[in-house]
Design an enzyme around this catalytic site. Structure first.
Site, PDB file in Angstrom:
ATOM      1  N   GLU A   1       0.850  -1.184   0.000  1.00 30.39           N
ATOM      2  CA  GLU A   1       0.000   0.000   0.000  1.00 30.39           C
ATOM      3  C   GLU A   1       0.894   1.245   0.000  1.00 30.39           C
ATOM      4  OE1 GLU A   1      -4.374   1.077   1.715  1.00 30.39           O
ATOM      5  OE2 GLU A   1      -3.377  -0.708   2.397  1.00 30.39           O
TER       6      GLU A   1
ATOM      7  N   GLU B   1      -1.970   0.308  13.354  1.00 28.33           N
ATOM      8  CA  GLU B   1      -3.159   0.644  12.562  1.00 28.33           C
ATOM      9  C   GLU B   1      -4.433   0.296  13.326  1.00 28.33           C
ATOM     10  OE1 GLU B   1      -3.454  -1.643   8.959  1.00 28.33           O
ATOM     11  OE2 GLU B   1      -4.843  -0.213   8.054  1.00 28.33           O
TER      12      GLU B   1
HETATM   13  C1  BGC Z   1      -5.267   2.432   4.779  1.00 24.25           C
HETATM   14  C2  BGC Z   1      -5.795   3.464   5.703  1.00 24.25           C
HETATM   15  C3  BGC Z   1      -6.802   4.259   4.947  1.00 24.25           C
HETATM   16  C4  BGC Z   1      -7.935   3.313   4.698  1.00 24.25           C
HETATM   17  C5  BGC Z   1      -9.164   3.900   4.122  1.00 24.25           C
HETATM   18  C6  BGC Z   1      -6.385   1.523   4.476  1.00 24.25           C
HETATM   19  O1  BGC Z   1      -6.049   0.457   3.692  1.00 24.25           O
HETATM   20  O2  BGC Z   1      -4.154   1.779   5.284  1.00 24.25           O
HETATM   21  O3  BGC Z   1      -4.945   4.042   6.538  1.00 24.25           O
HETATM   22  O4  BGC Z   1      -7.144   5.476   5.445  1.00 24.25           O
HETATM   23  O5  BGC Z   1      -7.493   2.184   3.976  1.00 24.25           O
HETATM   24  O6  BGC Z   1      -9.887   3.030   3.385  1.00 24.25           O
END
Ligand code: BGC
Length: 890
Positions: free
Chosen positions: A487, A759
């Site tokens: 990501e 997270e």
């Molecule tokens: C990210 C996040 C993001 C979110 C929103 C995730 O995969 O890591 O931090 O804001 O998706 O969909």
């Protein structure tokens, strides 16, 4: 109150000049092989703005009290141009931040030296040391280089290409600048030596619109006679597998890599000779057989990365002119910022070695190994362990593996050039290792640190430290969600909530300003803000809390750096977003339509449904609509756009009224009755009715108590919850949340050994296993947004006027914390707030620079208004402190 200011002595006050959005030149020291910063500042504009702060002259006595100067009444700026002409301008003004360039505009490549001095009534300070300012290439016509690419053999599955040329340098060289950009990422060398310590240049922008070029002072690398200039190109963001989970293909920007280079050599007789990319350049393959940010680098050390240019056997082709504007960077480049030694080394089965660096970090590993020619060394990376082995599942499809084929040399240094990883642990196979042969190389955008916070509570300090490390890893040219899995994107919602914390810890003015330019470039014509910036997804949905980054981030930069220019530049983008939401919401001013990410990752949502928060998405979206409209109104006001200010002020009031009417009952119950909706309603003044607001505050406190002070909010509620509690007379509850150690809480992760912010609240479950959800990064800064509250409420420093020109200093002791300190380098200079609480005696020490005034509120209710200087305040009667604490935040 006592003041420790020494009497006025302007001779001891030294102005320090800062050029706006500075990018320092790097000058290579060939002996050390590391970049050495020269005092020149490169600017990409003809009229750079200037700031200065006053520091004490006594360099060896940092504790020496700053002489008391009072307020600056005028300033004088002097410019010295190349023809030795000197011009001075005196302006009667107290301004010292981002003042306009008072001279004729700079031309491309022009170099001048500038200094400043301040007047305080009839006295004046000495001149600041001179700063050298050099303009880059200010108009596109300054480029005569052509974009080139290897003619053949440089597809994504081929080795990373090297392009190069040879050229003659005559006697009498006085100056040389290399301007360079790439489609992809570039490592440039002259005569085999790297031109800089930068990594991943030219960085990540919206490549269709804007491409950065770097300028390097390379005079020291050139010698009379034949010289070689070569550039290695990596896939980087341009042709990497960026966001491949959405694009279902790599290469979001293009299928081929490109180079643009212009080496400008100036001789003593004034001649300038350029060596520029064109079809005479040669191309060849490097020994980097594969490179991708997600997957890692494969290097065959049996050949070199850079062959002599004469041995490059391929042609290059000219690419059509690129549509992007070439711009100078406004933020520091990515650089190595630290090296960490091994903490533990554990042999595993099958000749593998597990290494723990004791810190979750971003960068790579440098190994010194000996082995036979053709031996293969494999380095895999992970943030956490499970059952004594690397936990790779959180990386999703990212391979995060660096592989080396050894040349058989007596000792080989293994270090990737074109990739980075997020990790704390590595597993190495194929080499026998000693701890002394291994180091973790930490990289980051090379931001200047501006904030240091500490308390008497080691766990709170650890948490704050984790926030700092999370920021260091995720401020990598763009602000990313996470640095390790497939990501690593500029998620708008994440930086929107974290921007206040970021700007208190590091100077992010240029970094976020640059990112906002990209946001403006990538914003859709209907005002929709893409979910990630730079934009890489195929389709875009306007999301509340994410798209609002277009408004909230510029406002944060204005608040923290006093930069009206950013508001002016972003105003159209801010307005575009607010108007887009207005069009969606329609006449009832409630944003209830469409898909939302909502209070993302609410701990009470199912692990596989992160958007299924307790908070109603319409309540959250309407609250953000009100907030952004209000900020737009304030921005219009600050910019002097009176009509807009009135229009949006009125509209914001209308949205708040619609919110209150639709979502708030007579009893102060906010619809969906969970902590996040109260946090938004209270923090953003969405309940005008005072009794209802008080009831809502009580309800919030009751909900927080019901959850026993664990966290019950996601990405959008968490940054607001502690302020909502402290603003509504529930400071004790806020502190209980801060020091709570149960899952989910901030300190739960600290107790579980976290060294960065996670997270998910429970990314690691209490039994040490990794949360089974698909998104389980151990390095996400969003929940670290609490640090801003810590700075403002525990330490007690809040900016009240843009750029910290006026501040509130109102620490609120609690949570068993008996001391706290926060040092922050504001645009005006260092602000220090330190307090201790011993045996009922509260002692507060405050330090304020020239240009900053403060209202100081003590926990016993005493108030003082002070300006520049150093002060000590005592409050003895802290029995009243508890009672007054609640009102201090009003
Ligand atoms: C990210 C996040 C993001 C979110 C929103 C995730 O995969 O890591 O931090 O804001 O998706 O969909």
């Amino acid at each position: 109150m006592s003041s420790t200011n020494s009497p006025s002595s302007l001779d001891e006050a030294l102005p320090v000049l800062v050029i706006a959005a500075p990018v320092r030149f790097e000058q290579l020291d060939p002996l050390l092989g590391e970049g050495k910063v020269s005092p020149a500042t490169l600017v990409g504009v003809s009229e750079p703005r200037l700031s200065w702060r006053y520091e004490t002259l006594a360099p060896h006595a940092s504790s020496a009290a700053m002489p008391h100067l009072g307020r600056q009444s005028a300033y004088e700026i002097e410019v010295c141009r190349a023809n030795s002409s000197v011009e001075t301008v005196r302006v009667d003004s107290g301004e010292q931040i981002l003042v306009s360039w008072p001279f004729a505009p700079l031309n491309s490549r022009e170099r001048v030296s500038v200094r400043v001095r301040g007047y305080f009534g009839t006295e004046k300070t000495p001149w600041s040391p001179s700063s050298v300012v050099e303009a880059g290439l200010l108009v596109q016509q300054d480029w005569d280089a052509q974009w080139i690419s290897p003619s053949a053999g440089a597809a994504v599955d081929h080795a990373a290409p090297v392009l190069g040329t040879t050229f003659l340098v005559e006697e009498g060289l006085v100056e040389a600048r290399l301007r360079i950009s790439a489609l992809g990422i570039v490592v440039a060398t002259i005569n085999g030596l790297a031109v800089s310590g930068d990594h991943f240049a030219p960085g990540w922008t919206s490549y269709e619109h804007r491409l950065r070029y770097q300028s390097y002072d390379v005079a020291a690398l050139l010698t009379p006679g034949e010289n070689e200039l070569a550039a290695l190109l990596g896939n980087g963001w341009y042709r990497g597998r960026v966001a491949s989970f959405d694009l279902h293909r790599g290469a979001p920007y293009g299928d081929y890599l490109g180079l643009l280079a212009q080496l400008e050599i100036t001789y003593a007789d004034g001649r300038r000779v350029d060596v520029s990319t064109d079809t005479s350049w040669r191309a060849g393959e490097s020994n980097i057989l594969a490179n991708d940010f997600y997957d890692g680098q494969f290097t065959d050390l049996r050949t070199s990365t850079f062959l002599p240019v004469a041995e490059l056997d391929g042609n290059v082709r000219e690419l059509p002119p690129h549509a992007a504007l070439l711009v100078a960077p406004t933020a520091p480049p990515v650089r190595k910022t630290q090296c960490l030694p091994v903490r533990t080394l554990t042999p595993l089965s099958e000749g593998r070695t597990l290494i723990d660096f004791g810190q979750n970090l971003v960068g790579w590993v440098r190994l010194c190994v000996t082995g036979k020619r053709g031996d293969r060394v494999v380095v895999r990376h992970a943030e956490v362990l499970e059952d004594g082995e690397l936990s790779l599942r959180p990386l999703r499809s990212a391979q995060a593996t660096d592989t080396y084929i050894l040349s058989g040399a007596a000792q080989e240094v293994l270090e990737p050039r074109l990739v980075f990883h997020g990790f704390r642990y590595i597993e190495v196979s194929g080499a026998m290792l000693n701890p002394a042969d291994i180091a973790a190389v930490v990289i980051s955008s090379d931001l200047t640190r501006t904030g240091w916070f500490e308390t008497s509570d080691p766990a709170v300090n650890d948490l704050h430290n984790n926030v700092v490390w999370g920021m260091r890893g995720n401020f990598l040219d763009v602000p990313t969600d996470c640095p390790q899995r497939d990501e690593r994107l500029g998620w708008t919602g994440d930086i929107q909530v974290f921007a206040p914390t970021a700007s208190a810890l590091f100077d992010v003015s240029g970094f976020l300003s640059s990112w906002l330019t990209t946001l403006g470039d990538d914003q859709l014509s209907d005002g929709t803000v893409p979910a990630v910036i730079p934009r890489v997804f195929r389709t875009e949905t306007p999301y509340a809390g994410w798209g609002d980054a277009a408004v909230i981030v510029p406002w944060t930069l204005f608040e923290r750096y006093g930069d009206l220019g950013i508001l002016r530049r972003q105003y159209g983008s801010m307005q575009g977003w607010v108007e887009k939401v207005g069009a969606i919401a329609g006449e009832d001013l409630l944003w209830t339509q469409g898909e939302q990410l909502g209070d993302w990752l609410d701990p009470l949502a199912p692990p596989d449904a992160p958007a299924a928060a307790q908070a109603d998405p319409g309540v959250v979206a309407t609250a953000y609509f009100a907030r952004s409209t209000q900020l737009l109104a304030w921005a219009a006001e600050a910019l002097g756009y009176r009509d807009d200010a009135l229009l949006y002020e009125e509209r914001a009031a209308g949205i708040r009224a619609a919110f209150e009417q639709k979502y708030v009952t007579e009893d102060g119950i906010v619809f969906s009755d969970c902590q996040t909706v109260y946090a938004m309603a209270l923090r953003w003044d969405l309940i005008a009715d005072v009794p209802r607001r008080e009831l809502a505050g009580r309800r919030l406190a009751a909900l927080v108590a019901r959850h026993q002070y664990t966290v019950a909010t996601g990405f959008l509620g968490t940054p607001l919850i502690l302020d909502a509690l402290s603003d509504s007379g529930n400071i004790a509850a806020a502190y209980k949340m801060v020091v709570c150690r149960e899952n989910p809480s901030w300190l739960y992760s600290v107790d579980m050994g976290a060294t960065t912010v996670w997270e998910r609240w429970d990314a690691m479950l209490p039994d040490g296993s990794v949360n089974p959800g698909v998104m389980t990064s151990f390095n996400h800064y969003a929940f670290g947004a609490i640090a801003d509250w810590m700075h403002r409420k525990i330490a007690g420093l809040t900016p009240l006027a843009p750029g910290y020109r006026h501040v509130r200093i109102a620490p609120i002791p609690g949570g068993g914390i008996t001391s706290s300190s926060f040092e922050h380098v504001s645009p005006y200079g260092g602000i220090g707030v330190r307090w201790t609480l011993r045996d009922g005696l509260f002692k507060l020490n405050v330090q304020l620079p020239v240009g900053v005034t403060a209202e100081v509120r003590l926990p016993n209710g005493d108030q003082h208004d002070v300006g520049q200087g150093e002060y000590e305040f005592l409050a003895t009667d802290l029995t009243t402190a508890k009672a007054t604490a609640a009102t201090l935040t009003a």
